[in-house]
Design an enzyme around this catalytic site. Structure first.
Site, PDB file in Angstrom:
ATOM      1  N   HIS A  54      90.378 -93.210 -46.659  1.00  0.00           N
ATOM      2  CA  HIS A  54      91.336 -92.112 -46.464  1.00  0.00           C
ATOM      3  C   HIS A  54      92.460 -92.622 -45.573  1.00  0.00           C
ATOM      4  O   HIS A  54      92.367 -92.627 -44.353  1.00  0.00           O
ATOM      5  CB  HIS A  54      90.641 -90.917 -45.828  1.00  0.00           C
ATOM      6  CG  HIS A  54      91.495 -89.686 -45.756  1.00  0.00           C
ATOM      7  ND1 HIS A  54      90.971 -88.415 -45.776  1.00  0.00           N
ATOM      8  CD2 HIS A  54      92.844 -89.515 -45.679  1.00  0.00           C
ATOM      9  CE1 HIS A  54      91.957 -87.527 -45.691  1.00  0.00           C
ATOM     10  NE2 HIS A  54      93.102 -88.191 -45.630  1.00  0.00           N
ATOM     11  N   HIS A  56      96.940 -92.796 -45.763  1.00  0.00           N
ATOM     12  CA  HIS A  56      98.139 -92.430 -46.523  1.00  0.00           C
ATOM     13  C   HIS A  56      99.188 -93.535 -46.581  1.00  0.00           C
ATOM     14  O   HIS A  56      99.970 -93.595 -47.528  1.00  0.00           O
ATOM     15  CB  HIS A  56      98.776 -91.172 -45.926  1.00  0.00           C
ATOM     16  CG  HIS A  56      97.899 -89.964 -46.015  1.00  0.00           C
ATOM     17  ND1 HIS A  56      97.826 -89.187 -47.151  1.00  0.00           N
ATOM     18  CD2 HIS A  56      97.042 -89.408 -45.123  1.00  0.00           C
ATOM     19  CE1 HIS A  56      96.963 -88.194 -46.951  1.00  0.00           C
ATOM     20  NE2 HIS A  56      96.467 -88.322 -45.735  1.00  0.00           N
ATOM     21  N   GLU A 124      94.195 -86.325 -52.142  1.00  0.00           N
ATOM     22  CA  GLU A 124      94.041 -85.248 -51.159  1.00  0.00           C
ATOM     23  C   GLU A 124      95.020 -84.116 -51.509  1.00  0.00           C
ATOM     24  O   GLU A 124      96.220 -84.227 -51.293  1.00  0.00           O
ATOM     25  CB  GLU A 124      94.294 -85.743 -49.733  1.00  0.00           C
ATOM     26  CG  GLU A 124      93.957 -84.685 -48.688  1.00  0.00           C
ATOM     27  CD  GLU A 124      94.159 -85.154 -47.267  1.00  0.00           C
ATOM     28  OE1 GLU A 124      93.542 -84.558 -46.364  1.00  0.00           O
ATOM     29  OE2 GLU A 124      94.943 -86.092 -47.041  1.00  0.00           O
ATOM     30  N   ALA A 135      98.852 -80.380 -42.086  1.00  0.00           N
ATOM     31  CA  ALA A 135     100.225 -80.844 -42.304  1.00  0.00           C
ATOM     32  C   ALA A 135     100.618 -80.844 -43.774  1.00  0.00           C
ATOM     33  O   ALA A 135     101.728 -81.233 -44.127  1.00  0.00           O
ATOM     34  CB  ALA A 135     100.387 -82.258 -41.736  1.00  0.00           C
ATOM     35  N   GLN A 136      99.728 -80.383 -44.647  1.00  0.00           N
ATOM     36  CA  GLN A 136     100.038 -80.344 -46.078  1.00  0.00           C
ATOM     37  C   GLN A 136     101.032 -79.204 -46.356  1.00  0.00           C
ATOM     38  O   GLN A 136     100.887 -78.107 -45.821  1.00  0.00           O
ATOM     39  CB  GLN A 136      98.753 -80.099 -46.882  1.00  0.00           C
ATOM     40  CG  GLN A 136      97.606 -81.020 -46.526  1.00  0.00           C
ATOM     41  CD  GLN A 136      97.552 -82.270 -47.365  1.00  0.00           C
ATOM     42  OE1 GLN A 136      98.121 -82.331 -48.447  1.00  0.00           O
ATOM     43  NE2 GLN A 136      96.854 -83.274 -46.874  1.00  0.00           N
ATOM     44  N   GLY A 244      89.839 -90.708 -31.164  1.00  0.00           N
ATOM     45  CA  GLY A 244      89.719 -90.066 -29.861  1.00  0.00           C
ATOM     46  C   GLY A 244      90.732 -88.971 -29.632  1.00  0.00           C
ATOM     47  O   GLY A 244      90.693 -88.290 -28.602  1.00  0.00           O
ATOM     48  N   ASP A 269      92.953 -92.041 -41.637  1.00  0.00           N
ATOM     49  CA  ASP A 269      93.924 -91.003 -42.002  1.00  0.00           C
ATOM     50  C   ASP A 269      95.311 -91.427 -41.517  1.00  0.00           C
ATOM     51  O   ASP A 269      96.103 -90.606 -41.071  1.00  0.00           O
ATOM     52  CB  ASP A 269      93.530 -89.645 -41.410  1.00  0.00           C
ATOM     53  CG  ASP A 269      94.233 -88.470 -42.090  1.00  0.00           C
ATOM     54  OD1 ASP A 269      94.870 -88.678 -43.142  1.00  0.00           O
ATOM     55  OD2 ASP A 269      94.163 -87.346 -41.566  1.00  0.00           O
ATOM     56  N   ALA A 306      99.170 -84.267 -37.282  1.00  0.00           N
ATOM     57  CA  ALA A 306      99.437 -84.509 -38.699  1.00  0.00           C
ATOM     58  C   ALA A 306      98.614 -85.680 -39.236  1.00  0.00           C
ATOM     59  O   ALA A 306      98.390 -85.777 -40.443  1.00  0.00           O
ATOM     60  CB  ALA A 306     100.923 -84.790 -38.912  1.00  0.00           C
ATOM     61  N   GLY A 307      98.166 -86.559 -38.369  1.00  0.00           N
ATOM     62  CA  GLY A 307      97.432 -87.740 -38.808  1.00  0.00           C
ATOM     63  C   GLY A 307      97.435 -88.768 -37.705  1.00  0.00           C
ATOM     64  O   GLY A 307      97.838 -88.490 -36.574  1.00  0.00           O
TER      65      GLY A 307
END
Length: 380
Positions: A54, A56, A124, A135-136, A244, A269, A306-307
């Site tokens: 996973h 992006h 995703e 955040a999608q 973390g 992610d 968001a990631g």
């Protein structure tokens, strides 16, 4: 080629061993010092190649950008953090954008590339819950549609291996069942499912959960939600972002303790701002995000997470040194567990005769000394 170390991760322990490689495969494992070697790594650790299912993007590229050279640059450079297998991951967008994204990955795979191996695509969205969208982009979150997904699947050359979906919106689990029939992992995520809805989705074939704790219904003692289901059903895989920031160190410890060594899957992610300067702002799924000093990426408007920009080797360090997760559980979560999740464990995920020689040499500080992809040094 033969390499050796006094700390090779074999059969869930550190072994003084040599690894012999021919034609990209591990052909023999000998006791340390048995034969002359090409490389002696001494006390440095050798572990299986990392698999990130996973992620992006990085270095200014996002999977949705559908740019061949951006993807090639990403694959070529990600080996520097020990990643030898990857699932480029989309984010919810229009059908036109998503079709171009998966088609681009398929084209690069057909034509060839250097670096980490593309083991598939993680799709995703867009079949996500609008409340737990994270955040999608909300305007593109739609109900599961089998006929539409078939178009995506064909455009990907059948490379889609995982789909994150809010299964509670999948009427009669039609899309879930289609995915199961085609060997695609259904991962519950960006979902407001109740515990009972989550259980029913598992009964109908859902096999994993996406970034547990984030983008899902929370745990309450009278309504355990999707988080509770992730804890309760220990033989269901569950991704988690081990930076973390997305979850505290204590939450990480709790999660890996509950899941044990066989079903936790560490992911990054990571977003396209990975590898870029702090303060960089980019568009992600049409929303502006900013890179913070701690390595997290946040929506500029809402400040919501968001990631990440996590490196897998850094995630391993956080798990072992800070979250106090046992070596076996931590290493499995970045190697054999993701391999089992996407059914490539017959050739990936462990240092074992007959498997691909995907190997990572780690220094004491968890920095990567060298990565081997199918027996070849992946960088200089």
């Amino acid at each position: 080629m033969i390499i050796q170390s006094k700390k090779v991760w074999v059969v869930n322990t550190w072994l003084e061993a040599q690894i012999e490689v021919e034609d990209g495969k591990i052909t023999n494992i000998y006791p340390y010092g048995t034969k002359e070697v090409d490389e002696d790594y001494g006390e440095k650790r050798i572990v299986p190649g990392f698999i990130d299912v996973h992620t992006h993007g990085a270095y200014g590229f996002d999977t949705n950008d559908a740019e061949e050279e951006g993807l090639r640059t990403w694959l070529k450079n990600i080996v520097k953090e020990g990643v030898t297998g990857i699932l480029p991951t989309t984010i919810t967008q229009s059908e036109e954008v998503l079709t171009a994204a998966v088609s681009n990955v398929a084209k690069v795979v057909r034509e060839g590339y250097e670096g980490a191996e593309v083991l598939g695509i993680h799709f995703e969205g867009p079949y996500l819950d609008q409340v737990f969208k994270g955040a999608q982009p909300e305007q593109y979150c739609v109900k599961p549609d089998v006929e539409q997904f078939k178009r995506y699947y064909e455009a990907s050359d059948h490379l889609i291996k995982i789909m994150t979906m809010a299964c509670e919106h999948d009427e009669d689990f039609k899309l879930t069942k289609f995915c199961v029939d085609h060997g695609i992992v259904v991962s519950q995520g960006h979902s407001g499912a109740t515990f009972e809805e989550a259980r029913l989705a598992i009964a109908n074939g859902a096999k994993s959960m996406t970034h547990v704790f984030n983008g899902m219904s929370k745990f309450q003692h009278r309504e355990p939600g999707l988080v509770g289901a992730a804890m309760r059903f220990r033989d269901v895989f569950g991704e988690i972002i081990a930076d973390g920031n997305h979850s505290t160190l204590d939450a990480l410890n709790n999660y890996y303790t509950v899941k044990g060594p066989n079903y936790a899957v560490t992911i990054t992610d990571s977003l396209m701002v990975k590898g870029l300067p702090v303060g960089t702002k980019v568009l992600f799924g049409g929303n502006e995000i900013e890179l913070y000093p701690d390595g997290s990426a946040h929506l500029t408007e809402t400040k919501g997470l968001a990631g990440s920009t996590l490196n897998v080797n850094k995630g391993l360090q956080i798990l072992v040194e800070k979250a106090l997760v046992p070596w076996q559980t931590a290493i499995n979560s970045v190697t054999i567990n993701p391999a089992r999740l996407i059914n490539v464990d017959d050739r990936k995920g462990t240092i074992q005769t007959g498997k691909d020689a995907d190997l990572v040499v780690l220094n004491d500080d968890y920095s990567v000394e060298m990565t081997y992809t199918k027996g070849k040094k992946a960088f200089q």
